[in-house]
Design a protein around this motif. Structure first.
Motif, short mmCIF file in Angstrom:
data_model
loop_
_atom_site.label_atom_id
_atom_site.label_comp_id
_atom_site.label_asym_id
_atom_site.label_seq_id
_atom_site.Cartn_x
_atom_site.Cartn_y
_atom_site.Cartn_z
N ALA A 91 0.96 -1.15 -0.04
CA ALA A 91 -0.15 0.00 0.01
C ALA A 91 0.82 1.23 0.10
CB ALA A 91 -0.89 -0.15 1.39
N PRO A 92 0.94 2.04 -1.24
CA PRO A 92 1.89 3.13 -1.13
C PRO A 92 1.35 4.38 -0.56
CG PRO A 92 0.58 2.93 -3.46
CD PRO A 92 0.20 1.91 -2.41
N GLU A 93 2.11 5.30 -0.20
CA GLU A 93 1.93 6.65 0.42
C GLU A 93 3.14 7.69 -0.06
OE1 GLU A 93 2.30 8.98 4.70
OE2 GLU A 93 1.24 7.08 4.88
N LEU A 94 2.86 8.36 -0.78
CA LEU A 94 3.76 9.21 -1.20
C LEU A 94 3.55 10.82 -1.15
CD1 LEU A 94 6.40 9.65 -2.99
CD2 LEU A 94 5.10 9.51 -4.86
N ARG A 95 4.26 11.61 -0.54
CA ARG A 95 4.24 13.04 -0.55
C ARG A 95 5.45 13.79 -1.02
NH1 ARG A 95 2.39 16.77 4.44
NH2 ARG A 95 2.15 18.72 3.05
N VAL A 96 5.26 14.69 -2.04
CA VAL A 96 6.34 15.28 -2.58
C VAL A 96 5.81 16.81 -2.54
CG1 VAL A 96 7.63 15.90 -4.66
CG2 VAL A 96 6.94 13.68 -4.28
N SER A 97 6.72 17.63 -1.59
CA SER A 97 6.11 18.83 -1.34
C SER A 97 7.22 20.00 -1.93
CB SER A 97 6.35 19.14 0.36
OG SER A 97 5.44 18.36 0.70
N ILE A 98 7.17 21.03 -2.24
CA ILE A 98 8.05 22.15 -2.72
C ILE A 98 8.60 22.60 -1.35
CG2 ILE A 98 8.26 24.37 -3.60
CD1 ILE A 98 5.93 23.61 -5.62
N VAL A 99 10.04 22.69 -1.20
CA VAL A 99 10.77 23.29 -0.02
C VAL A 99 10.35 24.63 0.15
CG1 VAL A 99 13.06 23.52 1.06
CG2 VAL A 99 12.41 21.46 0.01
N PRO A 100 9.98 25.06 1.31
CA PRO A 100 9.64 26.71 1.49
C PRO A 100 10.76 27.39 1.22
CG PRO A 100 8.83 25.25 3.34
CD PRO A 100 9.58 24.32 2.46
N ASP A 101 10.51 28.57 0.50
CA ASP A 101 11.76 29.61 0.22
C ASP A 101 12.86 29.01 -0.58
OD1 ASP A 101 10.23 31.57 1.76
OD2 ASP A 101 10.98 30.68 3.46
N SER A 102 12.54 28.15 -1.28
CA SER A 102 13.98 27.33 -2.24
C SER A 102 13.91 27.82 -3.63
CB SER A 102 13.67 25.82 -2.27
OG SER A 102 12.53 25.46 -2.76
N GLY A 103 12.61 28.74 -3.96
CA GLY A 103 12.51 28.94 -5.21
C GLY A 103 13.52 30.23 -5.72
N THR A 104 13.65 30.35 -6.96
CA THR A 104 14.55 31.36 -7.71
C THR A 104 13.94 31.84 -8.78
OG1 THR A 104 15.92 29.95 -9.11
CG2 THR A 104 16.67 29.81 -6.74
N GLY A 105 14.67 32.95 -9.31
CA GLY A 105 14.13 33.61 -10.45
C GLY A 105 12.50 34.17 -10.28
N GLU A 106 11.88 33.76 -11.50
CA GLU A 106 10.28 34.13 -11.62
C GLU A 106 9.66 33.02 -10.61
OE1 GLU A 106 9.69 36.03 -15.59
OE2 GLU A 106 10.24 33.93 -15.87
N LEU A 107 10.37 32.11 -10.06
CA LEU A 107 9.55 31.01 -9.27
C LEU A 107 9.78 31.31 -7.57
CD1 LEU A 107 10.11 27.77 -11.31
CD2 LEU A 107 7.98 29.35 -11.20
N SER A 108 10.59 32.54 -7.44
CA SER A 108 10.76 32.80 -6.12
C SER A 108 9.37 32.97 -5.34
CB SER A 108 11.49 34.12 -6.06
OG SER A 108 11.77 34.54 -4.68
N GLY A 109 9.46 32.38 -4.14
CA GLY A 109 8.24 32.33 -3.18
C GLY A 109 7.29 31.07 -3.54
N ILE A 110 7.66 30.18 -4.43
CA ILE A 110 6.61 29.30 -4.79
C ILE A 110 6.34 28.15 -3.45
CG2 ILE A 110 8.56 27.57 -5.71
CD1 ILE A 110 6.71 26.74 -7.60
#
Length: 135
Positions: A91-110
């Motif tokens: 039985a699978p359980e998977l979570r993939v989260s964007i690391v807070p404050d890791s965005g650069t360029g136009e993705l800053s703050g993602i």
């Protein structure tokens, strides 16, 4: 904040690496991740994964950190994601989260989540994220 939703497919290559703490432990592994994302996310992913196998078939876990660099919904930059996957007797359980404050360029703050869908010989993804308006 604008909501971004992107979906598409990805290709992945896993390269076994030597464990930093080797021993008589065939239940653990370490791998290099190389990905190519297609669709709303046009990017490359590079990271490292640690794995562990349980004593019962179908029980395992992995963690990974991956940097994704390219364009997301037309915005260029990079960000980190953290993976946490557990398989409990199949039985699978998977979570993939964007690391807070890791965005650069136009993705800053993602901020947000990535869903990975693997099956039928395909690897697909979906990203649900927010990105602040440009100042």
């Amino acid at each position: 904040m604008p909501q971004l939703t992107a979906a598409g497919s990805f290709d992945v290559s896993l390269t076994p690496l030597t464990l930093d703490q080797p021993g008589d432990d065939s239940a653990r592994g370490r791998m290099r991740l190389d990905k190519r994302f297609h669709g709303g996310l046009d990017a490359i992913g590079a990271g490292e994964m640690l794995t562990g196998m349980g004593a019962v078939a179908g029980s395992a876990a992995y963690v990974a950190i991956e940097r994704i660099s390219g364009t997301l919904d037309g915005r260029s930059g990079s960000f980190l994601v953290v993976h946490r996957g557990v398989m409990n007797r199949g039985a699978p359980e998977l979570r993939v989260s964007i690391v807070p404050d890791s965005g650069t360029g136009e993705l800053s703050g993602i901020a947000g989540e990535m869903t990975l869908i693997v099956g039928g010989g395909r690897h697909d993804y979906r990203i649900d994220a927010t990105v602040p308006d440009a100042a």
